[in-house]
Design a protein around this motif. Structure first.
Motif, short mmCIF file in Angstrom:
data_model
loop_
_atom_site.label_atom_id
_atom_site.label_comp_id
_atom_site.label_asym_id
_atom_site.label_seq_id
_atom_site.Cartn_x
_atom_site.Cartn_y
_atom_site.Cartn_z
N TRP A 1 6.99 13.14 -0.36
CA TRP A 1 6.37 12.22 -1.32
C TRP A 1 7.17 12.24 -2.60
CZ3 TRP A 1 3.25 8.59 0.08
CH2 TRP A 1 2.54 8.74 1.28
N LEU A 2 7.58 11.06 -3.06
CA LEU A 2 8.35 10.93 -4.30
C LEU A 2 7.44 10.57 -5.48
CD1 LEU A 2 11.36 9.01 -2.76
CD2 LEU A 2 11.15 11.47 -3.18
N THR A 3 6.27 10.05 -5.17
CA THR A 3 5.23 9.80 -6.16
C THR A 3 3.94 10.37 -5.58
OG1 THR A 3 4.65 7.61 -5.26
CG2 THR A 3 6.33 7.67 -7.01
N ALA A 4 2.97 10.60 -6.43
CA ALA A 4 1.72 11.20 -5.97
C ALA A 4 0.88 10.18 -5.21
CB ALA A 4 0.94 11.74 -7.15
N PRO A 5 0.60 10.45 -3.93
CA PRO A 5 -0.23 9.52 -3.15
C PRO A 5 -1.71 9.86 -3.29
CG PRO A 5 0.54 11.25 -1.73
CD PRO A 5 1.13 11.53 -3.10
N SER A 6 -2.55 8.89 -3.01
CA SER A 6 -3.98 9.19 -2.86
C SER A 6 -4.14 9.92 -1.52
CB SER A 6 -4.79 7.89 -2.84
OG SER A 6 -4.50 7.15 -1.66
N ALA A 7 -5.29 10.49 -1.31
CA ALA A 7 -5.54 11.19 -0.04
C ALA A 7 -5.42 10.23 1.14
CB ALA A 7 -6.93 11.85 -0.06
N ALA B 1 0.83 -1.20 0.00
CA ALA B 1 0.00 0.00 0.00
C ALA B 1 0.86 1.25 0.00
CB ALA B 1 -0.91 0.00 1.22
N LEU B 2 2.10 1.10 0.50
CA LEU B 2 3.01 2.24 0.63
C LEU B 2 4.43 1.72 0.76
CD1 LEU B 2 3.57 5.29 1.18
CD2 LEU B 2 2.96 4.87 3.56
N LEU B 3 5.37 2.40 0.11
CA LEU B 3 6.79 2.10 0.25
C LEU B 3 7.43 3.33 0.88
CD1 LEU B 3 9.03 0.41 -2.39
CD2 LEU B 3 9.87 2.29 -1.02
N ILE B 4 8.06 3.13 2.04
CA ILE B 4 8.71 4.22 2.76
C ILE B 4 10.21 3.99 2.76
CG2 ILE B 4 8.93 5.43 4.96
CD1 ILE B 4 6.10 4.50 5.66
N ILE C 1 2.68 1.95 -6.93
CA ILE C 1 2.96 1.95 -5.50
C ILE C 1 3.36 3.36 -5.07
CG2 ILE C 1 4.44 1.06 -3.65
CD1 ILE C 1 4.82 -1.47 -5.39
N PRO C 2 2.66 3.95 -4.10
CA PRO C 2 3.07 5.27 -3.60
C PRO C 2 4.39 5.15 -2.82
CG PRO C 2 0.90 4.63 -2.74
CD PRO C 2 1.45 3.47 -3.48
N VAL C 3 5.29 6.10 -3.06
CA VAL C 3 6.61 6.06 -2.44
C VAL C 3 6.86 7.39 -1.74
CG1 VAL C 3 9.09 5.77 -2.83
CG2 VAL C 3 7.46 4.52 -4.26
N CYS C 4 7.34 7.32 -0.51
CA CYS C 4 7.77 8.52 0.21
C CYS C 4 9.10 8.25 0.86
CB CYS C 4 6.72 8.97 1.23
SG CYS C 4 6.49 7.85 2.61
N ARG C 5 9.77 9.33 1.20
CA ARG C 5 11.05 9.26 1.90
C ARG C 5 10.88 9.97 3.22
NH1 ARG C 5 16.05 11.19 -1.46
NH2 ARG C 5 14.51 12.75 -1.99
N VAL C 6 11.42 9.39 4.29
CA VAL C 6 11.34 10.03 5.60
C VAL C 6 12.74 10.31 6.13
CG1 VAL C 6 9.11 9.01 6.22
CG2 VAL C 6 11.20 7.85 6.86
N SER C 7 12.84 11.42 6.79
CA SER C 7 14.04 11.77 7.52
C SER C 7 13.64 11.73 8.99
CB SER C 7 14.50 13.17 7.12
OG SER C 7 15.59 13.56 7.91
#
Length: 125
Positions: A96-102, A47-50, A77-83
């Motif tokens: 967010w590295l790709t556009a996520p759904s709400a 559902a999400l790749l972090i 697949i929605p992708v985000c990066r966290v610090s």
């Protein structure tokens, strides 16, 4: 049960973040970008790749995103990066590295909020 794929070489950071994932989701941890690609392709799609901000070391973020986009099963697949908070002062950041759904954006923000809350309590102790 939906899966959250967490990718990071710093096991402590990734494990701490995994504890903030809602119980309604399964967590899969991978240390490298290549391992994350394999895990994402094995299905069902996460559902999400972090990504931990310092990871993956074996692929650039651009390479990872390109390889995900090249395969229909992983392209959405929605992708985000966290610090993550490391000094007890700077709050964790989500990009967010790709556009996520709400709903996915809310999920990512919620995970980060829970993580920050837990880290704040840990630093107060």
């Amino acid at each position: 049960m939906p899966t959250i794929l967490l990718v990071g070489a710093a096991a402590g950071s990734v494990h701490a973040l995994s504890a903030a994932v809602p119980a309604s989701h399964t967590v899969r941890l991978e240390a490298t970008g290549r391992a994350a690609l394999m895990a994402a392709a094995e299905g069902p799609s996460p559902a999400l790749l972090i990504l931990d901000a310092g990871s993956p070391a074996d692929l650039s973020v651009a390479e990872l995103l390109s390889l995900l986009a090249a395969v229909p099963a992983t392209a959405q697949i929605p992708v985000c990066r966290v610090s993550l908070m490391t000094d007890g002062v700077a709050p964790p950041q989500l990009e967010w590295l790709t556009a996520p759904s709400a709903a996915t954006a809310d999920l990512g923000a919620g995970i980060l909020r829970v993580h920050a809350s837990r880290m704040g309590r840990a630093h107060e102790a």
